[in-house]
Enzyme design. Structure first.
Site, PDB file in Angstrom:
ATOM      1  N   ASP A 263     -29.655 -54.744 -60.837  1.00  0.00           N
ATOM      2  CA  ASP A 263     -31.097 -54.899 -60.988  1.00  0.00           C
ATOM      3  C   ASP A 263     -31.659 -55.282 -59.619  1.00  0.00           C
ATOM      4  O   ASP A 263     -31.502 -56.413 -59.158  1.00  0.00           O
ATOM      5  CB  ASP A 263     -31.408 -55.979 -62.029  1.00  0.00           C
TER       6      ASP A 263
ATOM      7  N   TRP B 102     -37.788 -46.483 -58.460  1.00  0.00           N
ATOM      8  CA  TRP B 102     -39.045 -47.237 -58.423  1.00  0.00           C
ATOM      9  C   TRP B 102     -39.160 -48.083 -59.683  1.00  0.00           C
ATOM     10  O   TRP B 102     -38.554 -47.794 -60.712  1.00  0.00           O
ATOM     11  CB  TRP B 102     -40.247 -46.309 -58.269  1.00  0.00           C
TER      12      TRP B 102
ATOM     13  N   LYS C 125     -48.434 -37.313 -54.951  1.00  0.00           N
ATOM     14  CA  LYS C 125     -49.537 -38.236 -55.204  1.00  0.00           C
ATOM     15  C   LYS C 125     -49.880 -39.039 -53.946  1.00  0.00           C
ATOM     16  O   LYS C 125     -50.884 -39.758 -53.908  1.00  0.00           O
ATOM     17  CB  LYS C 125     -49.183 -39.164 -56.372  1.00  0.00           C
TER      18      LYS C 125
ATOM     19  N   TYR D 132     -46.431 -45.836 -52.711  1.00  0.00           N
ATOM     20  CA  TYR D 132     -45.798 -44.980 -51.711  1.00  0.00           C
ATOM     21  C   TYR D 132     -46.110 -45.483 -50.300  1.00  0.00           C
ATOM     22  O   TYR D 132     -45.242 -45.511 -49.428  1.00  0.00           O
ATOM     23  CB  TYR D 132     -46.302 -43.546 -51.824  1.00  0.00           C
TER      24      TYR D 132
END
Length: 378
Positions: free
Chosen positions: A66, A91, A134, A165
């Site tokens: 994690d 992500w 995007k 991003y």
């Protein structure tokens, strides 16, 4: 015996060592498959959960981690001192995309990993970051509905946009400090095979087709007329995106410690109107004469079909999945009602020597067969 032992060949040491963050996703799986097929690569695959069908090869090592937990990152990743190439294809999706919380969470995740690996990986050559098209647009109102525009890698960041991003690119510049070459890869609508992906177009499409066939429902396109009839988004085959990242990571003549970007797109424009009948034929379902149905919403029509999917899985002897493992109906509703154009230019990668292309229909048909071979869909 001693003589025989002295002539026993030693296992060749790998020339390259990759760490793939997000190894169970659409592109992560393809990267791992391609790199582990090469004897000169050793691969670490990092993800929160293992793949249903794990890779069982001597040069692949899965690490369950994690990345939001700094103590777990320190424990699990501190031994990766031999890494030469990093691939970041993961992500955190807990928060809404265009939110400060999403930016903060993804920054923390990458920072946790870099803070542990960078001081130890003295042979690190290249960092590959995957984001998306995007990068060029904001999904916050008011929308820029400009029609005839193809975004090149040099286009500026979208105004009034909170986009993680940008946060990751800025973090890379800060952490790498012009000591390591890096690239950012921007795919469009990804086509691949995974049941560990939130925005899973292929999974959603295939489950929709299977339910339509099982219940004898018409295979309709629910969205806006613009998205039905016009070019508005690029397809990106996971094979192409993986190959582009390997190409950029191993072509040292392209290395830039200031970083550089590549649109990772198929290269052929398409409309849903032209390919929808072929998809229906592939699924063996009824494609009505009026395939376009603006008032059809996938979330409303299919959100309660979990039991139907369970019945299909049992009847067809498929790998045990829940509908939500593969299908994201809210994503299909957004995709087919996208308010902005997200079309990219390929001139840069073509000019520099990356010429691989796929037609989007061919990509979709290929990945349907791949998912069938893996017994994920009927």
């Amino acid at each position: 015996m001693e003589v025989e032992e002295s002539y026993k060949p030693e296992a060749a040491k790998p020339q390259h060592v990759a760490a793939i963050f997000g190894v169970t996703g659409l592109v992560g799986k393809e990267l791992a498959r391609r790199l582990t097929s090469k004897s000169q690569w050793k691969v670490y695959g990092i993800a929160r959960n293992p793949e249903i069908k794990p890779i069982n090869l001597s040069n692949f090592h899965f690490i369950k981690c994690d990345l939001l937990n700094p103590f777990e990152v320190q424990e699990k990743l501190s031994s990766l001192h031999d890494v030469t190439h990093l691939f970041w294809i993961t992500w955190a999706s807990q928060f809404e995309l265009d939110s400060q919380e999403c930016c903060d969470q993804n920054k923390v995740m990458m920072a946790n990993a870099l803070d542990v690996i960078l001081p130890k990986a003295k042979a690190l050559k290249h960092f590959s970051l995957q984001t998306g098209m995007k990068h060029y647009v904001s999904l916050q109102v008011p929308f820029d509905e400009e029609k005839a525009r193809f975004f090149s890698e040099e286009c500026p960041r979208a105004n009034q946009s909170c986009n993680f991003y940008y946060v990751l690119e800025d973090l890379l510049k800060e952490k790498l400090g012009k000591k390591v070459a890096w690239t950012v890869h921007r795919p469009g609508l990804l086509k691949g095979n995974s049941c560990r992906t939130l925005y899973n177009f292929m999974g959603s499409l295939c489950v929709y087709g299977a339910i339509c066939k099982n219940l004898n429902l018409p295979f309709v396109f629910g969205g806006t007329k613009k998205c039905w009839e016009e070019f508005y988004i690029d397809g990106s085959d996971a094979r192409l995106v993986a190959e582009q990242q390997i190409w950029a990571a191993t072509s040292e003549d392209l290395y830039s410690k200031d970083g550089q970007a590549f649109n990772a797109i198929n290269g052929f424009s398409f409309t849903w109107k032209e390919i929808w009948p072929c998809l229906g034929k592939k699924f063996g379902v009824e494609v009505p004469k009026d395939m376009f149905l603006e008032e059809f919403w996938y979330s409303e029509a299919l959100g309660d079909k979990g039991k139907v999917w369970e019945e299909i899985v049992l009847k067809e002897g498929l790998v045990g999945t829940k509908m939500e493992d593969l299908a994201n109906w809210a994503f299909l509703d957004i995709l087919f009602r996208c308010p902005v154009n997200m079309l990219g230019a390929r001139e840069k990668s073509d000019r520099l020597g990356f010429s691989l292309r796929y037609k989007t229909l061919d990509s979709i048909l290929y990945w349907i067969d791949s998912m069938r071979d893996d017994k994920l869909i009927p």
